[in-house]
Write a protein that holds these residues in place. Structure first.
Motif, PDB file in Angstrom:
ATOM      1  N   TYR A 135    -111.908 -12.379  31.126  1.00 54.49           N
ATOM      2  CA  TYR A 135    -111.814 -11.362  30.083  1.00 54.49           C
ATOM      3  C   TYR A 135    -112.696 -10.178  30.458  1.00 54.49           C
ATOM      4  CZ  TYR A 135    -111.333  -9.215  25.523  1.00 54.49           C
ATOM      5  OH  TYR A 135    -111.035  -8.347  24.510  1.00 54.49           O
ATOM      6  N   ASP A 136    -112.087  -9.008  30.535  1.00 62.04           N
ATOM      7  CA  ASP A 136    -112.822  -7.777  30.817  1.00 62.04           C
ATOM      8  C   ASP A 136    -112.158  -6.657  30.030  1.00 62.04           C
ATOM      9  OD1 ASP A 136    -114.372  -5.760  31.757  1.00 62.04           O
ATOM     10  OD2 ASP A 136    -113.736  -5.900  33.852  1.00 62.04           O
ATOM     11  N   GLY A 137    -112.363  -6.678  28.721  1.00 63.76           N
ATOM     12  CA  GLY A 137    -111.687  -5.722  27.851  1.00 63.76           C
ATOM     13  C   GLY A 137    -110.260  -6.132  27.542  1.00 63.76           C
ATOM     14  N   GLY A 138    -109.784  -7.173  28.167  1.00 62.46           N
ATOM     15  CA  GLY A 138    -108.442  -7.710  27.962  1.00 62.46           C
ATOM     16  C   GLY A 138    -108.352  -9.054  28.656  1.00 62.46           C
ATOM     17  N   LEU A 139    -107.458  -9.897  28.184  1.00 60.80           N
ATOM     18  CA  LEU A 139    -107.350 -11.249  28.721  1.00 60.80           C
ATOM     19  C   LEU A 139    -106.409 -11.288  29.923  1.00 60.80           C
ATOM     20  CD1 LEU A 139    -108.090 -14.310  28.212  1.00 60.80           C
ATOM     21  CD2 LEU A 139    -105.873 -14.464  27.054  1.00 60.80           C
ATOM     22  N   SER A 140    -106.857 -11.932  31.005  1.00 63.69           N
ATOM     23  CA  SER A 140    -106.016 -12.221  32.164  1.00 63.69           C
ATOM     24  C   SER A 140    -105.976 -13.735  32.340  1.00 63.69           C
ATOM     25  CB  SER A 140    -106.568 -11.562  33.433  1.00 63.69           C
ATOM     26  OG  SER A 140    -106.498 -10.153  33.342  1.00 63.69           O
ATOM     27  N   VAL A 141    -104.784 -14.287  32.367  1.00 62.72           N
ATOM     28  CA  VAL A 141    -104.607 -15.740  32.437  1.00 62.72           C
ATOM     29  C   VAL A 141    -103.984 -16.125  33.770  1.00 62.72           C
ATOM     30  CG1 VAL A 141    -103.534 -17.754  31.367  1.00 62.72           C
ATOM     31  CG2 VAL A 141    -104.284 -15.843  29.941  1.00 62.72           C
ATOM     32  N   THR A 142    -104.557 -17.136  34.411  1.00 64.24           N
ATOM     33  CA  THR A 142    -104.010 -17.654  35.666  1.00 64.24           C
ATOM     34  C   THR A 142    -103.108 -18.840  35.374  1.00 64.24           C
ATOM     35  OG1 THR A 142    -105.981 -16.970  36.874  1.00 64.24           O
ATOM     36  CG2 THR A 142    -104.561 -18.587  37.937  1.00 64.24           C
ATOM     37  N   ARG A 143    -101.898 -18.789  35.927  1.00 66.52           N
ATOM     38  CA  ARG A 143    -100.933 -19.875  35.801  1.00 66.52           C
ATOM     39  C   ARG A 143    -100.448 -20.254  37.187  1.00 66.52           C
ATOM     40  NH1 ARG A 143     -96.259 -19.162  33.597  1.00 66.52           N
ATOM     41  NH2 ARG A 143     -96.208 -20.964  32.201  1.00 66.52           N
ATOM     42  N   GLU A 144     -99.844 -21.429  37.296  1.00 60.33           N
ATOM     43  CA  GLU A 144     -99.287 -21.871  38.572  1.00 60.33           C
ATOM     44  C   GLU A 144     -97.776 -21.997  38.456  1.00 60.33           C
ATOM     45  OE1 GLU A 144    -103.053 -24.389  40.394  1.00 60.33           O
ATOM     46  OE2 GLU A 144    -101.410 -25.476  39.412  1.00 60.33           O
ATOM     47  N   MET A 145     -97.080 -21.676  39.549  1.00 60.03           N
ATOM     48  CA  MET A 145     -95.620 -21.731  39.570  1.00 60.03           C
ATOM     49  C   MET A 145     -95.148 -22.419  40.848  1.00 60.03           C
ATOM     50  SD  MET A 145     -94.760 -17.844  38.260  1.00 60.03           S
ATOM     51  CE  MET A 145     -92.975 -18.174  38.283  1.00 60.03           C
ATOM     52  N   TYR A 146     -93.865 -22.742  40.866  1.00 61.93           N
ATOM     53  CA  TYR A 146     -93.233 -23.352  42.039  1.00 61.93           C
ATOM     54  C   TYR A 146     -94.005 -24.581  42.519  1.00 61.93           C
ATOM     55  CZ  TYR A 146     -90.898 -18.838  41.994  1.00 61.93           C
ATOM     56  OH  TYR A 146     -90.201 -17.714  41.603  1.00 61.93           O
ATOM     57  N   GLY A 147     -94.202 -25.514  41.583  1.00 65.80           N
ATOM     58  CA  GLY A 147     -94.885 -26.749  41.921  1.00 65.80           C
ATOM     59  C   GLY A 147     -96.310 -26.537  42.357  1.00 65.80           C
ATOM     60  N   SER A 148     -96.999 -25.579  41.706  1.00 63.06           N
ATOM     61  CA  SER A 148     -98.404 -25.247  41.988  1.00 63.06           C
ATOM     62  C   SER A 148     -98.601 -24.633  43.374  1.00 63.06           C
ATOM     63  CB  SER A 148     -99.302 -26.490  41.852  1.00 63.06           C
ATOM     64  OG  SER A 148     -99.249 -26.997  40.540  1.00 63.06           O
ATOM     65  N   LYS A 149     -97.540 -24.149  43.999  1.00 66.13           N
ATOM     66  CA  LYS A 149     -97.670 -23.504  45.295  1.00 66.13           C
ATOM     67  C   LYS A 149     -98.093 -22.045  45.170  1.00 66.13           C
ATOM     68  CE  LYS A 149     -94.097 -26.380  47.458  1.00 66.13           C
ATOM     69  NZ  LYS A 149     -92.759 -26.386  48.099  1.00 66.13           N
ATOM     70  N   VAL A 150     -97.853 -21.445  43.998  1.00 68.17           N
ATOM     71  CA  VAL A 150     -98.138 -20.027  43.793  1.00 68.17           C
ATOM     72  C   VAL A 150     -98.930 -19.851  42.508  1.00 68.17           C
ATOM     73  CG1 VAL A 150     -97.147 -17.735  43.405  1.00 68.17           C
ATOM     74  CG2 VAL A 150     -96.027 -19.328  44.990  1.00 68.17           C
ATOM     75  N   GLU A 151     -99.983 -19.032  42.582  1.00 64.22           N
ATOM     76  CA  GLU A 151    -100.737 -18.670  41.385  1.00 64.22           C
ATOM     77  C   GLU A 151    -100.301 -17.300  40.904  1.00 64.22           C
ATOM     78  OE1 GLU A 151    -104.940 -18.776  41.769  1.00 64.22           O
ATOM     79  OE2 GLU A 151    -105.063 -20.956  41.486  1.00 64.22           O
ATOM     80  N   THR A 152    -100.141 -17.160  39.604  1.00 61.82           N
ATOM     81  CA  THR A 152     -99.789 -15.869  39.029  1.00 61.82           C
ATOM     82  C   THR A 152    -100.827 -15.490  37.977  1.00 61.82           C
ATOM     83  OG1 THR A 152     -98.417 -16.858  37.287  1.00 61.82           O
ATOM     84  CG2 THR A 152     -97.322 -16.298  39.361  1.00 61.82           C
ATOM     85  N   THR A 153    -100.976 -14.194  37.764  1.00 63.56           N
ATOM     86  CA  THR A 153    -101.899 -13.701  36.748  1.00 63.56           C
ATOM     87  C   THR A 153    -101.120 -12.956  35.681  1.00 63.56           C
ATOM     88  OG1 THR A 153    -103.694 -13.494  38.347  1.00 63.56           O
ATOM     89  CG2 THR A 153    -103.926 -12.272  36.288  1.00 63.56           C
ATOM     90  N   VAL A 154    -101.335 -13.340  34.438  1.00 62.11           N
ATOM     91  CA  VAL A 154    -100.667 -12.706  33.305  1.00 62.11           C
ATOM     92  C   VAL A 154    -101.700 -11.910  32.520  1.00 62.11           C
ATOM     93  CG1 VAL A 154     -99.345 -13.079  31.192  1.00 62.11           C
ATOM     94  CG2 VAL A 154     -98.998 -14.595  33.156  1.00 62.11           C
ATOM     95  N   ASP A 155    -101.499 -10.601  32.415  1.00 63.79           N
ATOM     96  CA  ASP A 155    -102.380  -9.760  31.602  1.00 63.79           C
ATOM     97  C   ASP A 155    -101.806  -9.667  30.196  1.00 63.79           C
ATOM     98  OD1 ASP A 155    -104.111  -9.233  33.720  1.00 63.79           O
ATOM     99  OD2 ASP A 155    -102.908  -7.534  34.402  1.00 63.79           O
ATOM    100  N   VAL A 156    -102.645  -9.955  29.209  1.00 57.74           N
ATOM    101  CA  VAL A 156    -102.199 -10.019  27.817  1.00 57.74           C
ATOM    102  C   VAL A 156    -102.589  -8.737  27.091  1.00 57.74           C
ATOM    103  CG1 VAL A 156    -102.322 -11.316  25.666  1.00 57.74           C
ATOM    104  CG2 VAL A 156    -102.472 -12.516  27.863  1.00 57.74           C
ATOM    105  N   ALA A 157    -101.612  -8.103  26.484  1.00 52.29           N
ATOM    106  CA  ALA A 157    -101.874  -6.886  25.705  1.00 52.29           C
ATOM    107  C   ALA A 157    -102.264  -7.259  24.282  1.00 52.29           C
ATOM    108  CB  ALA A 157    -100.626  -5.998  25.703  1.00 52.29           C
TER     109      ALA A 157
END
Length: 330
Positions: A135-157
């Motif tokens: 959290y730095d003025g807004g929430l960023s969430v880390t998720r995993e995709m493709y059987g945990s082979k790829v990490e993605t970051t979701v910024d929440v408005a």
């Protein structure tokens, strides 16, 4: 992730409401992990952490959940087991009373049942299956995709949001706190429920729950034949452990689904996890990487399971396991 990694400057302050999980009279491990994650988020937001305990033996649960960092525990008495409508109404009512900046729920079967309904009713952005956040003025969430082979970051408005956290990604909160335990007076709108849970019945596998086991002996395709499972069962018996498996064993019909560890099975966090003949595919690792101590037995020294193992034995399981059984039985 440490709370120090979360920047607090620039964000809108606010409290966090975390909804704990229980089943058959026991709190789930993820409930204590929610306290850790919720405390980190509350510190980043400049607010306090509140817990919601809905249904079951709420007074006993509240006492067990009293950990440092928890400001208050709100109990809702209604029924014994999880009920979608009751949870939804309880969380919405607590939200109206507390006005938290964030609602954190478990990424469990129960949590994923009511979380979307709550987010929709409260018009909140929802991010599921979080494995990390910042959290730095807004929430960023880390998720995993493709059987945990790829990490993605979701910024929440927005200043308010909801998320579910994956079990096994945060350490369980420890210690004793001084949280206020506050019964929450809620009159359930029966007409709005539509259905009521009448009871709980275990299906396919009796009362074995591998996610609650302290020691797991898990078997993979290296066992070769179904009749060879008895060898691994003997090891589990010698250790007083619970038998689990990777997906191929379940797909072959050699063990029931409730014994499967992995992304399409159960997430486990035992004190000791012994992987016998398991190569370490990412889908399996996603379900057991939170184990305190991991022991791997495999003939292939380059098997991915050794990358996360605390102890590794390179050898034929049909040679290694009998020696382990003899040692532990002796």
């Amino acid at each position: 992730m440490n709370a120090a990694d979360l920047a607090t400057d620039g964000g809108a302050g606010g409290d966090v409401l975390a909804v704990v999980d229980h089943r058959r009279g026991d709190l789930r491990d993820v409930s204590f992990e929610l306290i850790t994650a919720g405390s980190e988020l509350a510190e980043a937001l400049g607010g306090e952490l509140h817990l919601a305990v809905v249904s079951g033996d709420v007074e006993r649960f509240a006492e067990e959940l009293d950990r440092p960092g928890v400001a208050a525990i709100h109990t809702v008495t209604d029924g014994e087991e999880f009920d979608h409508g009751v949870y939804q109404q309880a969380v919405e009512a607590l939200d109206a009373d507390l006005s938290p900046a964030a609602i954190v729920m478990p990424n469990s079967v129960n949590g994923l049942d009511y979380a979307p309904a709550v987010a929709e009713a409260l018009d909140l952005p929802l991010v599921t299956d979080a494995v990390d956040f910042s959290y730095d003025g807004g929430l960023s969430v880390t998720r995993e995709m493709y059987g945990s082979k790829v990490e993605t970051t979701v910024d929440v408005a927005g200043d308010r949001f909801a998320l579910t956290i994956r079990g096994g990604e945060w350490p369980a909160a420890e210690g004793t706190g001084d949280a206020a335990i506050e019964p929450f007076d809620l009159e359930i709108d029966e007409a709005a429920l539509g259905a009521r849970v009448q009871g709980f019945e275990e299906v396919g596998g009796g009362d074995v729950d591998i996610s609650e086991a302290e020691v797991l002996v898990s078997v993979g395709r290296g066992i070769e034949e179904e009749e060879n499972l008895d060898l691994v069962r003997d090891l589990a018996d010698a250790l007083g452990a619970t038998l689990s498996s990777s997906r191929p064993i379940v797909d072959n019909g050699w063990l029931p689904k409730n014994r499967q560890v992995g992304q399409s099975g159960k997430v486990v966090t035992p004190k000791v996890y012994i992987a016998v003949g398991i190569s370490g595919a990412v889908q399996h690792v996603a379900g057991m990487k939170g184990s305190e101590t991991i022991v791997a037995i495999n003939t292939d020294p380059n098997a991915p399971i050794f990358d996360i193992a605390d102890y590794g034995i390179v050898g034929d399981l049909f040679d290694v396991v009998p020696e382990l059984i003899e040692e532990f039985e002796g």
